[in-house]
Design an enzyme around this catalytic site. Sequence first.
Site, PDB file in Angstrom:
ATOM      1  N   GLU A   1      22.647  -4.848  18.820  1.00  0.00           N
ATOM      2  CA  GLU A   1      21.628  -5.212  19.809  1.00  0.00           C
ATOM      3  C   GLU A   1      20.349  -4.376  19.738  1.00  0.00           C
ATOM      4  O   GLU A   1      19.257  -4.903  19.910  1.00  0.00           O
ATOM      5  CB  GLU A   1      22.202  -5.145  21.231  1.00  0.00           C
ATOM      6  CG  GLU A   1      23.122  -6.302  21.577  1.00  0.00           C
ATOM      7  CD  GLU A   1      24.565  -6.086  21.157  1.00  0.00           C
ATOM      8  OE1 GLU A   1      24.841  -5.136  20.399  1.00  0.00           O
ATOM      9  OE2 GLU A   1      25.429  -6.876  21.589  1.00  0.00           O
TER      10      GLU A   1
ATOM     11  N   GLU B   1      32.019  -7.877  21.600  1.00  0.00           N
ATOM     12  CA  GLU B   1      32.298  -7.696  23.038  1.00  0.00           C
ATOM     13  C   GLU B   1      33.399  -8.664  23.501  1.00  0.00           C
ATOM     14  O   GLU B   1      34.242  -8.308  24.318  1.00  0.00           O
ATOM     15  CB  GLU B   1      31.010  -7.894  23.843  1.00  0.00           C
ATOM     16  CG  GLU B   1      30.028  -6.744  23.621  1.00  0.00           C
ATOM     17  CD  GLU B   1      28.672  -6.994  24.240  1.00  0.00           C
ATOM     18  OE1 GLU B   1      28.030  -8.011  23.890  1.00  0.00           O
ATOM     19  OE2 GLU B   1      28.243  -6.193  25.078  1.00  0.00           O
TER      20      GLU B   1
ATOM     21  N   GLY C   1      27.782  -9.863  21.046  1.00  0.00           N
ATOM     22  CA  GLY C   1      28.668 -10.564  21.994  1.00  0.00           C
ATOM     23  C   GLY C   1      30.000 -10.944  21.377  1.00  0.00           C
ATOM     24  O   GLY C   1      30.992 -11.100  22.093  1.00  0.00           O
TER      25      GLY C   1
ATOM     26  N   ALA D   1      25.828 -13.233  20.735  1.00  0.00           N
ATOM     27  CA  ALA D   1      25.204 -14.170  21.666  1.00  0.00           C
ATOM     28  C   ALA D   1      24.169 -14.952  20.875  1.00  0.00           C
ATOM     29  O   ALA D   1      23.682 -14.483  19.842  1.00  0.00           O
ATOM     30  CB  ALA D   1      24.548 -13.401  22.795  1.00  0.00           C
TER      31      ALA D   1
END
Length: 260
Positions: free
Chosen positions: A135, A115, A112, A66
């Site tokens: 993270e 993911e 992300g 992200a």
Amino acid sequence: MNYENILIEIENNIATVTVNRPTKLNALNKETIDDLHKAFKNLGKNKEVKVIVLTGSGEKAFVAGADIAEFSNFSIEKGTELAAEGQEKLFDFIENLKTPVIAAVNGFALGGGLELAMACHFRVASDNAKMGLPEVSLGLIPGYGGTQRLPQLVGKGRAMEMIMTAGMISADEAYRAGLVNHVVPQAELLDFCYGIAQRIMKNSPAAIGKAIKAVNANFKEGKNGYETEIKAFGKCFGTNDFKEGTAAFLEKRKPSFTGK
Ligand code: COA
């Protein structure tokens, strides 16, 4: 349709979706998530598209996570919203798409990015790929389904270690852990995925969509996967694809499926 942060190419019934922010290692900002949502929604409805391959532009990254710059000053509410909206619009959306989605992991797949790869129906990695959920090194936890999908794919113990250490694993380690199905040289990655897509496309799209739903039901709270399978199995008998598939077998010819 034109997208700012992704590229789409459709050839031989295969759509290739490329996340295209190479200067930011294809990090997922809001616009990119919106673009991907719209693209997958449209491609999912496009009967010409039988398989979707998702990859990242350049040779370095699939998606490096992200966009950290975007959420660095978020509040609790905005953080919660970021995860909820992203999961609904993109990650769960891809997982539940009836069209098969293959992640071609061509480099870093972090946070992300991993993911996103895990939300795809399965993954193929290039030999330079590196995967991880970093993270906790940022004071966060995975928010796009990583705490759920990583244990599903590699088991709880391995997932716990990857999440707690925030470390990266190589493509070969990811293969051994069951996170990716194949590892191939980078130059061959897309063709390898297209080869798998060709094999998928010989089969009934109607049945494949139902199989995806039944497999996913095993991982959904409040769903009984066996019951979902029974219902989906039954529905197959009402499709043209079933009539065509069984007739072709009995007539010793190749089936011609329409997906209906
Ligand atoms: N969000 C925003 N920008 C990112 C990013 C991310 N997740 N990952 C990489 N970038 C940007 C960098 O800030 C840099 O931008 P700049 O050139 O404007 O400074 C550019 O992409 C290139 O990355 P850089 O860090 O210089 O490349 P590198 O080869 O030295 O390192 C990584 C590669 C992947 C190891 C490193 O970029 C990294 O750790 N990224 C963050 C991974 C992460 O924690 N993701 C989880 C987010 S929840």
